[in-house]
Structure formats: C-alpha cells, structure tokens
Design an enzyme around this catalytic site. Sequence first.
Site, PDB file in Angstrom:
ATOM      1  CG  ASP B  34     -89.372-101.886  51.271  1.00 49.49           C
ATOM      2  OD1 ASP B  34     -90.163-102.817  51.041  1.00 49.49           O
ATOM      3  OD2 ASP B  34     -89.523-100.738  50.806  1.00 49.49           O
ATOM      4  CB  SER B  35     -90.661-104.221  56.241  1.00 49.34           C
ATOM      5  OG  SER B  35     -91.146-102.904  56.162  1.00 49.34           O
TER       6      SER B  35
END
Lengths: 258, 81
Positions: B34-35
């Site tokens: 994920d980010s």
Amino acid sequence: MSLKGKLALVTGSGRGIGRATALKLASQGADVIVNFFRRRDAAEQTAKDIEALGVKAEVIRANVGDPAKLNEMFDMISDHFGYLDILINNAASGVGRSVMDVDVKAWDWTMNINARAFLLCAQRAARLMGGRGGKIVGISSLGSSFVLPTYAVVGVSKAALEALTRYLAIELAHEGICVNSVAASAVETEALKFYIKQGMISDTRQATPAGRMVIPEDVAKVVAFLCSEEALMIRGQTIIVDGGTSIAPFVIPEGDQQ
Amino acid sequence: MSVEEQVKEIVAKIVHVDKNLMTRESTFKDMKADSLDMVQALVAVEDRFDIEIPDEEAQKFQNFGDFISYVESRIAEKEKA
Ligand SMILES: NC(=O)c1ccc[n+]([C@@H]2O[C@H](COP(=O)([O-])OP(=O)(O)OC[C@H]3O[C@@H](n4cnc5c(N)ncnc54)[C@H](OP(=O)(O)O)[C@@H]3O)[C@@H](O)[C@H]2O)c1
C-alpha cells in the site's frame, strides 16, 4: 503586525496550509525555514516565493517522524542561526483507515509524524527561543473532536497534539513562550481533493455556513495572529477555523432548502 | 552485496514478501504494497544509501528495475561529488 527580524520554522511548508502560512509570515517580515519531506520541487518553489517578498528563506529536508532527522534539522538551525522565534508545527501524514483496520505500522507512522514530532520540535525550538518571547502554533483538524470517516488514527494524533498544546502552553509560559493551535475543517488543498475523490469525505463546499470552503490562507491568517503580540494572552487554546461548520450540524444551507 | 540485492532485501522486509520472488520486472502493486509500504520502502532505501529520492522521481518508476537503476545512478553521482 510586523515580524521583521524574526525567524520562523514551518514544518511541511512546501505545499498547502504550510506553504500559505510560510508566505503569510514572510509577508510580515519574518525569515522562514521551509521544511519538507518528499517534494523538494514544491519546497524550493515556496522558498523562491518567500525570497521574492524580500526576506530570507532556507530549505531543510527532514522527516519529522524520524527523531534523528528532526534533530539534524534543529542542529542545522542552531549552527546556522543560533535562535528561533516561531515554530509552526504543520507537517502531518496519515493513513486513511477505519478503526478496525488500523495496525501498529499505520498507528506509529501517523502518531510519530503528527504528535511525537510536535513534542520533539517544541522541545528543541523552546531552547532556541530563550529570552526571545517565542511563539509555537500547532495545526490540528476537526477530527480531534469529531468523528470523520476513515480518519481514526489521524483524529487521535490531532487530539494528542491539542492536549500537548495545553501542557506546552503552561510549562513554557515562564519562558515567555506562547503556545496555541489552530484546528481547521476541510481546507481546499491537494490532500482534501484526494479525500473527496476517494469518497472519504463529502464535498462540503455548499454546506459551510460562511458560504465557501476554508482555504489555506484563512488558516494562515489566524496562525499569523497567534504569532503576534496581539494574541499574547491566548494560551494553550485551539482556535477553530471552519466557517461555522462544526457548530451548525443541523443547519441546512439556504440554497439546499426545499 | 550488490545495490540490487540490498534494495530487494529492504523492500522485502517492509512489504513482507520473499525477496527471491522479486525481479526487476516486479512492481509494488504485484507485492500488494500500500502507499504507506511504498513511502517506508523509499525512506529506508534513502537512509541506507544516504541519498534522496524525491516523489517526483519515484512516481516515474514503472517497476523495481527503474527503482534500482535510479538508486544506482544517485549513488554514482554521490561518489563523483
Ligand atoms: N487539508 C485539510 O483539509 C486539512 C484540514 C484540517 C487540518 N489540516 C492540517 O493542516 C496541516 C497541513 O495540511 P495540508 O492539507 O496543507 O497538507 P498537504 O497539502 O498534504 O501537505 C502536507 C505537508 O506536510 C509535509 N509532510 C508530510 N509528512 C512529513 C514528514 N514526515 N516530515 C516533514 N514534512 C512532512 C509535506 O511535505 P512534502 O511536500 O515534502 O511531501 C507537505 O508539505 C496538517 O497538519 C493537516 O493535518 C488539513
């Protein structure tokens, strides 16, 4: 209100509210240290725009969530200038998740950048403010007191920031240092446009009693006021800048009434 | 250990994947990162090699190959300076 000859550090001031605040303080005569983390181009642009106002600007890269990097930044300020008058604790990051999905990594990341950094920056800043009547302003959000979708960990970090504002205000009062915070509602910045696009918050443009959304400059003006001698007797408070949104949950904007 | 091996090791640890499954063609998306994983991986690599990888550059990476090449070029630049 002149800040001529004063030195301000605004964390996370390449973009958004930090940038607007840095420019506001510079427009009142303060030299500004522009801190950033990932976007050097934005920070350098802010610095250029500050210098165009006839004051000095310095760009320092530091992840304020990393105590070693935060300390390096302050060592630099200490060596270069040896003093500081204003600290604006603006940098923030976060992971948009509902409370059940917050894991240790997301919690630590958010709390370290949004809450712990405020403690560490204020401690280092206070030492550089000795005898100069320093001003410290934290940037919070309505999520500290109200529940916003997928905002749990950021909201909690902002609640910590506001509580810390009160402790710092009282414990640093005898040093002549003024500490307050400003809590904004949804402000029209890149971050907000991202949240609206993700459907995490609704487009509140029409729902603001004041008739328009809060913009970064609205926040910057209040921050600048808190940095002025006019605000000297405001201590440990969090001033809400939201165009009236938070106190009018049941008021339907006129245009939307049937 | 080569730069490539070191980058892979750092990223694998953060994203919790087997580093032997990572190739130059792999992407963060393949790894289900994920980010937050991505920022943490970038920061860890920056710290390891004492270089800067601005977001503007990182956004251009199509896969780990691009990432590793960029890291190698920054290291070379640093050594020259
Ligand atoms: N936008 C809103 O609606 C809103 C509402 C209420 C309160 N706030 C608060 O206002 C403040 C500014 O928000 P914004 O919307 O202007 O944010 P933004 O546009 O997303 O900008 C965030 C800034 O913080 C910096 N930053 C992030 N993590 C950092 C780190 N670890 N170390 C140093 N700098 C870091 C970024 O640096 P890079 O540019 O290098 O990435 C950037 O300059 C935050 O405290 C936020 O919580 C925002």
